[in-house]
Design a protein around this motif. Structure first.
Motif, PDB file in Angstrom:
ATOM      1  N   GLN A 117       0.838  -1.204   0.000  1.00 58.86           N
ATOM      2  CA  GLN A 117       0.000   0.000   0.000  1.00 58.86           C
ATOM      3  C   GLN A 117       0.868   1.247   0.000  1.00 58.86           C
ATOM      4  OE1 GLN A 117      -2.251  -1.109   3.483  1.00 58.86           O
ATOM      5  NE2 GLN A 117      -4.174  -0.935   2.373  1.00 58.86           N
ATOM      6  N   LEU A 118       1.870   1.213   0.855  1.00 54.04           N
ATOM      7  CA  LEU A 118       2.773   2.355   0.977  1.00 54.04           C
ATOM      8  C   LEU A 118       3.452   2.644  -0.359  1.00 54.04           C
ATOM      9  CD1 LEU A 118       3.488   4.012   3.427  1.00 54.04           C
ATOM     10  CD2 LEU A 118       5.528   2.618   3.713  1.00 54.04           C
ATOM     11  N   LYS A 119       3.884   1.563  -1.021  1.00 57.01           N
ATOM     12  CA  LYS A 119       4.571   1.743  -2.303  1.00 57.01           C
ATOM     13  C   LYS A 119       3.636   2.357  -3.338  1.00 57.01           C
ATOM     14  CE  LYS A 119       7.343  -1.465  -3.897  1.00 57.01           C
ATOM     15  NZ  LYS A 119       7.915  -2.793  -4.151  1.00 57.01           N
ATOM     16  N   LEU A 120       2.372   1.955  -3.320  1.00 55.56           N
ATOM     17  CA  LEU A 120       1.412   2.519  -4.274  1.00 55.56           C
ATOM     18  C   LEU A 120       1.152   3.993  -3.968  1.00 55.56           C
ATOM     19  CD1 LEU A 120      -1.061  -0.470  -4.649  1.00 55.56           C
ATOM     20  CD2 LEU A 120       0.344   0.521  -6.453  1.00 55.56           C
ATOM     21  N   TRP A 121       1.018   4.313  -2.682  1.00 57.14           N
ATOM     22  CA  TRP A 121       0.832   5.724  -2.296  1.00 57.14           C
ATOM     23  C   TRP A 121       1.996   6.552  -2.823  1.00 57.14           C
ATOM     24  CZ3 TRP A 121      -2.498   8.551   1.186  1.00 57.14           C
ATOM     25  CH2 TRP A 121      -3.639   7.829   1.574  1.00 57.14           C
ATOM     26  N   ASN A 122       3.206   6.028  -2.643  1.00 60.24           N
ATOM     27  CA  ASN A 122       4.403   6.766  -3.059  1.00 60.24           C
ATOM     28  C   ASN A 122       4.503   6.873  -4.559  1.00 60.24           C
ATOM     29  OD1 ASN A 122       5.190   7.236  -0.547  1.00 60.24           O
ATOM     30  ND2 ASN A 122       6.711   5.596  -0.451  1.00 60.24           N
ATOM     31  N   LYS A 123       4.289   5.746  -5.214  1.00 62.81           N
ATOM     32  CA  LYS A 123       4.456   5.713  -6.657  1.00 62.81           C
ATOM     33  C   LYS A 123       3.569   6.768  -7.324  1.00 62.81           C
ATOM     34  CE  LYS A 123       4.088   2.580 -10.636  1.00 62.81           C
ATOM     35  NZ  LYS A 123       5.279   3.035 -11.328  1.00 62.81           N
ATOM     36  N   TYR A 124       2.345   6.883  -6.811  1.00 65.37           N
ATOM     37  CA  TYR A 124       1.402   7.824  -7.426  1.00 65.37           C
ATOM     38  C   TYR A 124       1.313   9.143  -6.676  1.00 65.37           C
ATOM     39  CZ  TYR A 124       0.405   3.746 -10.161  1.00 65.37           C
ATOM     40  OH  TYR A 124       0.556   2.663 -10.990  1.00 65.37           O
ATOM     41  N   ARG A 125       2.229   9.328  -5.691  1.00 68.23           N
ATOM     42  CA  ARG A 125       2.314  10.588  -4.953  1.00 68.23           C
ATOM     43  C   ARG A 125       0.950  11.069  -4.471  1.00 68.23           C
ATOM     44  NH1 ARG A 125       7.238  13.686  -8.100  1.00 68.23           N
ATOM     45  NH2 ARG A 125       8.658  11.961  -7.822  1.00 68.23           N
ATOM     46  N   VAL A 126       0.256  10.192  -3.812  1.00 67.86           N
ATOM     47  CA  VAL A 126      -1.074  10.531  -3.310  1.00 67.86           C
ATOM     48  C   VAL A 126      -0.918  11.341  -2.031  1.00 67.86           C
ATOM     49  CG1 VAL A 126      -3.224   9.603  -2.376  1.00 67.86           C
ATOM     50  CG2 VAL A 126      -2.108   8.474  -4.311  1.00 67.86           C
ATOM     51  N   SER A 127      -1.489  12.557  -2.025  1.00 72.09           N
ATOM     52  CA  SER A 127      -1.335  13.373  -0.821  1.00 72.09           C
ATOM     53  C   SER A 127      -2.656  13.544  -0.086  1.00 72.09           C
ATOM     54  CB  SER A 127      -0.751  14.734  -1.175  1.00 72.09           C
ATOM     55  OG  SER A 127      -1.567  15.361  -2.131  1.00 72.09           O
ATOM     56  N   ASN A 128      -3.778  13.240  -0.748  1.00 71.44           N
ATOM     57  CA  ASN A 128      -5.041  13.305  -0.006  1.00 71.44           C
ATOM     58  C   ASN A 128      -6.014  12.267  -0.546  1.00 71.44           C
ATOM     59  OD1 ASN A 128      -5.440  14.535  -2.433  1.00 71.44           O
ATOM     60  ND2 ASN A 128      -5.795  16.578  -1.615  1.00 71.44           N
ATOM     61  N   ILE A 129      -6.991  11.925   0.287  1.00 69.91           N
ATOM     62  CA  ILE A 129      -7.968  10.925  -0.131  1.00 69.91           C
ATOM     63  C   ILE A 129      -9.362  11.519  -0.011  1.00 69.91           C
ATOM     64  CG2 ILE A 129      -6.617   8.869   0.385  1.00 69.91           C
ATOM     65  CD1 ILE A 129      -7.999   8.750   3.112  1.00 69.91           C
ATOM     66  N   PRO A 130     -10.361  10.981  -0.742  1.00 66.99           N
ATOM     67  CA  PRO A 130     -10.213   9.895  -1.722  1.00 66.99           C
ATOM     68  C   PRO A 130      -9.467  10.361  -2.963  1.00 66.99           C
ATOM     69  CG  PRO A 130     -12.428  10.810  -1.818  1.00 66.99           C
ATOM     70  CD  PRO A 130     -11.755  11.484  -0.670  1.00 66.99           C
ATOM     71  N   SER A 131      -8.743   9.439  -3.592  1.00 62.91           N
ATOM     72  CA  SER A 131      -7.976   9.726  -4.783  1.00 62.91           C
ATOM     73  C   SER A 131      -8.211   8.576  -5.757  1.00 62.91           C
ATOM     74  CB  SER A 131      -6.502   9.774  -4.393  1.00 62.91           C
ATOM     75  OG  SER A 131      -5.820  10.691  -5.181  1.00 62.91           O
ATOM     76  N   LEU A 132      -8.526   8.918  -7.006  1.00 59.98           N
ATOM     77  CA  LEU A 132      -8.785   7.880  -8.004  1.00 59.98           C
ATOM     78  C   LEU A 132      -7.878   8.131  -9.191  1.00 59.98           C
ATOM     79  CD1 LEU A 132     -10.493   5.523  -9.161  1.00 59.98           C
ATOM     80  CD2 LEU A 132     -12.172   7.223  -9.895  1.00 59.98           C
TER      81      LEU A 132
END
Length: 319
Positions: A4-19
């Motif tokens: 999960q962490l790697k996916l958050w990082n890979k796509y640089r997600v800074s807030n949720i919900p994010s699609l």
């Protein structure tokens, strides 16, 4: 979990919900702002929602604050700053004041440069009031669909954001805000990204954008920062070029940090040892750090540290 962490990082997600939509065959991001897509195109008429060229997304009439309109093809052949901003946001207002001066300087130097204001104001009146201070062009406030498409095109997550485009409409930098504030005289325009940055108050916000390699040096010694930059630069350039060839953003940003209040508070916040030189990779969004405390930092050490990080061979410590 780590995945999960790697996916958050890979796509640089800074807030949720994010699609985020990706092309499964290539793994490339098709669209970062999936939530806006679903809102704007509930019928899926524009599927697969891939990035379109700037000229196509911006197409239509633009305004000047004296009420004149011009066609968006007037932007062709110029560098363009796409400025996402709103009067209700104090950092936006202060950036606008600086930007008006920067715009004047760049035009006076004979450069072809235009700024396009994409408003996030809450009413037509506040748009008009804010736009009256701006010497450049804007997407009409009433054209919400076009404003939204521009937000989607650049995956805007917060304002103020200034995206600088080359005359072909390709992104030079997404960090226009930092660049403008760091370069009041506009000597570096159009602000092609530097492979290695010196950590400052105004660019520290980039530490939140994903993993960052930060080399802390003892800046009492004058040449130390420059030497550290020279040491990291070839490694940074190689990585940036490798990912650029794959049409991807580099997975790391590179910084050299001297000694000042900002660096001290960063060390405190991330709980780093006092040592200098100190080689680290800080990943704020994952609250993880990787630390290399050795007597002497050599290119070989940096290169091995970076490639181990990219190959997931390093064990993170919590920030």
């Amino acid at each position: 979990s780590l995945l999960q962490l790697k996916l958050w990082n890979k796509y640089r997600v800074s807030n949720i919900p994010s699609l985020i939509f990706i092309d499964a065959s290539t793994g490339k991001v098709v669209c970062r702002n999936g939530l806006l897509v679903i809102r704007d195109d509930p019928e899926g008429l524009e599927f697969p929602w891939g990035p379109k060229p700037f000229s196509e997304v911006v197409a239509g009439p633009l305004l000047r604050n004296n009420g004149q309109t011009l066609d968006s093809n007037a932007l062709e052949g110029s560098h363009v700053g796409v400025y996402f901003s709103a009067h209700w946001c104090p950092p936006c207002r202060s950036l606008t004041r600086v930007l008006v001066e920067s715009y004047r300087k760049i035009k006076e130097a004979g450069q072809k440069f235009e700024i396009l204001f994409v408003s996030a104001d809450r009413s037509e009146d506040s748009f008009k009031q804010y736009f009256s201070e701006m010497p450049w062009v804007a997407v009409p406030y009433a054209d919400e669909a076009r404003r939204s498409r521009l937000n989607r095109l650049y995956g805007i997550q917060g304002i103020p954001t200034l995206i600088v485009l080359d005359p072909k409409g390709e992104v030079i930098t997404r960090q226009g805000r930092v660049e403008v504030l760091n370069d009041i005289e506009c000597r570096e325009f159009p602000w092609h990204p530097k492979p290695v940055l010196e950590l400052t108050d105004s660019n520290a916000v980039q530490l939140n954008e994903g993993p960052c390699l930060v080399l802390f040096v003892d800046s009492e010694d004058d040449g130390e920062s420059e030497a550290a930059k020279q040491l990291i630069q070839p490694i940074a350039e190689k990585i940036i070029a490798k990912y650029k060839a794959k049409e991807e953003e580099a997975p790391l940003l590179f910084f050299v940090a001297g000694e000042d209040d900002m660096t001290d508070s960063l060390r405190d916040y991330t709980n780093l040892p006092e040592a200098a030189p100190l080689l680290t990779i800080l990943d704020m969004s994952a609250r993880a750090k990787y630390v290399m405390d050795v007597e002497e930092i050599t290119p070989e050490i940096v290169e091995a540290f970076v490639s181990d990080f990219l190959a997931d061979k390093l064990k993170p410590e919590p920030i």
